[in-house]
Design a protein around this motif. Sequence first.
Motif, mmCIF file in Angstrom:
data_model
loop_
_atom_site.group_PDB
_atom_site.id
_atom_site.type_symbol
_atom_site.label_atom_id
_atom_site.label_comp_id
_atom_site.label_asym_id
_atom_site.label_seq_id
_atom_site.Cartn_x
_atom_site.Cartn_y
_atom_site.Cartn_z
ATOM 1 N N PHE A 37 0.822 -1.203 0.000
ATOM 2 C CA PHE A 37 0.000 0.000 0.000
ATOM 3 C C PHE A 37 0.859 1.257 0.000
ATOM 4 C CE2 PHE A 37 -2.665 -3.342 1.755
ATOM 5 C CZ PHE A 37 -3.701 -3.288 0.835
ATOM 6 N N PRO A 38 0.442 2.282 -0.736
ATOM 7 C CA PRO A 38 1.266 3.480 -0.899
ATOM 8 C C PRO A 38 1.206 4.402 0.313
ATOM 9 C CG PRO A 38 -0.784 3.741 -2.097
ATOM 10 C CD PRO A 38 -0.780 2.340 -1.550
ATOM 11 N N CYS A 39 2.338 5.011 0.598
ATOM 12 C CA CYS A 39 2.384 6.062 1.610
ATOM 13 C C CYS A 39 2.050 7.391 0.909
ATOM 14 C CB CYS A 39 3.772 6.124 2.250
ATOM 15 S SG CYS A 39 5.076 6.703 1.142
ATOM 16 N N GLU A 40 2.078 8.457 1.661
ATOM 17 C CA GLU A 40 1.744 9.769 1.087
ATOM 18 C C GLU A 40 2.713 10.161 -0.029
ATOM 19 O OE1 GLU A 40 -0.700 13.021 0.640
ATOM 20 O OE2 GLU A 40 -1.006 11.302 1.944
ATOM 21 N N LEU A 41 3.996 9.926 0.166
ATOM 22 C CA LEU A 41 4.968 10.277 -0.877
ATOM 23 C C LEU A 41 4.812 9.401 -2.115
ATOM 24 C CD1 LEU A 41 8.176 11.050 1.218
ATOM 25 C CD2 LEU A 41 6.844 12.647 -0.163
ATOM 26 N N CYS A 42 4.360 8.162 -1.936
ATOM 27 C CA CYS A 42 4.077 7.303 -3.096
ATOM 28 C C CYS A 42 2.968 7.924 -3.937
ATOM 29 C CB CYS A 42 3.671 5.906 -2.645
ATOM 30 S SG CYS A 42 4.960 4.957 -1.829
ATOM 31 N N TRP A 43 1.929 8.406 -3.259
ATOM 32 C CA TRP A 43 0.835 9.059 -3.982
ATOM 33 C C TRP A 43 1.339 10.296 -4.708
ATOM 34 C CZ3 TRP A 43 -3.427 7.220 -5.654
ATOM 35 C CH2 TRP A 43 -4.046 6.153 -4.984
ATOM 36 N N TRP A 94 17.341 12.239 4.902
ATOM 37 C CA TRP A 94 16.622 13.408 5.402
ATOM 38 C C TRP A 94 15.241 12.984 5.839
ATOM 39 C CZ3 TRP A 94 18.781 13.859 0.314
ATOM 40 C CH2 TRP A 94 17.949 13.378 -0.687
ATOM 41 N N GLU A 95 14.542 13.876 6.528
ATOM 42 C CA GLU A 95 13.199 13.566 7.010
ATOM 43 C C GLU A 95 12.145 14.134 6.072
ATOM 44 O OE1 GLU A 95 12.355 14.359 11.085
ATOM 45 O OE2 GLU A 95 14.334 13.673 11.719
ATOM 46 N N SER A 96 10.992 13.527 6.097
ATOM 47 C CA SER A 96 9.873 14.009 5.295
ATOM 48 C C SER A 96 9.141 15.108 6.054
ATOM 49 C CB SER A 96 8.902 12.868 5.005
ATOM 50 O OG SER A 96 7.727 13.373 4.418
ATOM 51 N N PRO A 97 8.825 16.210 5.385
ATOM 52 C CA PRO A 97 8.048 17.261 6.052
ATOM 53 C C PRO A 97 6.569 16.905 6.174
ATOM 54 C CG PRO A 97 8.459 17.874 3.781
ATOM 55 C CD PRO A 97 9.207 16.584 4.032
ATOM 56 N N LEU A 98 6.162 15.779 5.596
ATOM 57 C CA LEU A 98 4.751 15.400 5.605
ATOM 58 C C LEU A 98 4.323 14.757 6.913
ATOM 59 C CD1 LEU A 98 4.387 13.883 2.038
ATOM 60 C CD2 LEU A 98 3.808 16.177 2.809
ATOM 61 N N GLY A 99 5.256 14.390 7.738
ATOM 62 C CA GLY A 99 4.897 13.733 8.978
ATOM 63 C C GLY A 99 4.478 12.288 8.787
ATOM 64 N N CYS A 100 4.918 11.657 7.716
ATOM 65 C CA CYS A 100 4.530 10.263 7.490
ATOM 66 C C CYS A 100 5.599 9.305 7.981
ATOM 67 C CB CYS A 100 4.172 10.002 6.027
ATOM 68 S SG CYS A 100 5.477 10.367 4.856
ATOM 69 N N THR A 101 6.458 9.804 8.858
ATOM 70 C CA THR A 101 7.365 8.925 9.566
ATOM 71 C C THR A 101 6.780 8.757 10.954
ATOM 72 O OG1 THR A 101 8.694 10.824 10.214
ATOM 73 C CG2 THR A 101 9.407 9.625 8.274
ATOM 74 N N ALA A 102 6.566 7.557 11.342
ATOM 75 C CA ALA A 102 5.799 7.296 12.569
ATOM 76 C C ALA A 102 6.647 7.495 13.814
ATOM 77 C CB ALA A 102 5.247 5.879 12.546
ATOM 78 N N SER A 103 6.155 8.321 14.723
ATOM 79 C CA SER A 103 6.785 8.417 16.036
ATOM 80 C C SER A 103 6.254 7.294 16.928
ATOM 81 C CB SER A 103 6.524 9.782 16.660
ATOM 82 O OG SER A 103 5.136 10.013 16.734
ATOM 83 N N ASP A 104 5.074 6.791 16.597
ATOM 84 C CA ASP A 104 4.478 5.656 17.302
ATOM 85 C C ASP A 104 4.574 4.440 16.385
ATOM 86 O OD1 ASP A 104 2.993 3.779 18.625
ATOM 87 O OD2 ASP A 104 1.088 4.843 18.453
ATOM 88 N N PRO A 105 5.512 3.514 16.639
ATOM 89 C CA PRO A 105 5.689 2.385 15.723
ATOM 90 C C PRO A 105 4.502 1.437 15.676
ATOM 91 C CG PRO A 105 7.041 2.108 17.688
ATOM 92 C CD PRO A 105 6.421 3.473 17.773
ATOM 93 N N PHE A 106 3.557 1.573 16.598
ATOM 94 C CA PHE A 106 2.389 0.693 16.610
ATOM 95 C C PHE A 106 1.173 1.333 15.954
ATOM 96 C CE2 PHE A 106 5.037 -0.396 20.264
ATOM 97 C CZ PHE A 106 5.400 -1.676 19.880
ATOM 98 N N SER A 107 1.368 2.514 15.378
ATOM 99 C CA SER A 107 0.268 3.215 14.733
ATOM 100 C C SER A 107 -0.086 2.523 13.419
ATOM 101 C CB SER A 107 0.666 4.666 14.449
ATOM 102 O OG SER A 107 -0.338 5.298 13.707
ATOM 103 N N LEU A 108 -1.370 2.294 13.199
ATOM 104 C CA LEU A 108 -1.830 1.651 11.962
ATOM 105 C C LEU A 108 -2.597 2.632 11.085
ATOM 106 C CD1 LEU A 108 -3.081 -1.730 13.450
ATOM 107 C CD2 LEU A 108 -0.900 -1.254 12.350
ATOM 108 N N GLU A 109 -2.528 3.901 11.402
ATOM 109 C CA GLU A 109 -3.328 4.895 10.696
ATOM 110 C C GLU A 109 -2.780 5.248 9.327
ATOM 111 O OE1 GLU A 109 -5.220 7.859 12.602
ATOM 112 O OE2 GLU A 109 -5.642 6.682 14.376
ATOM 113 N N PHE A 110 -1.508 4.980 9.087
ATOM 114 C CA PHE A 110 -0.920 5.343 7.804
ATOM 115 C C PHE A 110 0.231 4.404 7.467
ATOM 116 C CE2 PHE A 110 2.864 7.103 9.642
ATOM 117 C CZ PHE A 110 2.451 7.610 10.868
#
Length: 151
Positions: A37-43, A94-110
């Motif tokens: 499944f695509p992440c935001e940057l994939c889209w 580098w880091e993504s400015p989109l915030g699609c790097t999870a600070s909570d590794p158990f998050s399933l929202e994205f």
Amino acid sequence: MTTPLPASDRLAQRLALAVPALLLAGAYISEYGFGLFPCELCWWQRYPHFIAVALALISYYAPPRRVWIGLAALAIAVSGAIAVFHAGVEYHWWESPLGCTASDPFSLEFVRCDEAAWTLMGVSLAGFNALLSIGSAIAIWVLLLAKERKA
């Protein structure tokens, strides 16, 4: 009636249509066929390819054909540039400015942008998109600039 395109321009036109269409097909096959499944940057990488397909189709019907082909190549190159950025996020350059790097590794929202879902010899799907898109855009522009030889 429009004048026929030289052979190099016809090849550029076909590449401008085929490359983004095939890359989009590959993205959807990997998504729906293999569950990648695509992440935001994939889209973000897909959007310029949609535009490139539309511009390439326009080039078959509306003048100035070479301009539409060149614009399609530009859209393909934009997707490649986004893919370079995405690959850099995946390799933690580098880091993504989109915030699609999870600070909570158990998050399933994205789907995380900083983890490659699939790699081949260390190259992620974003990396392959970067290579194919930028290489194809350059090839299209070279073909558009080529002068036809007189036989």
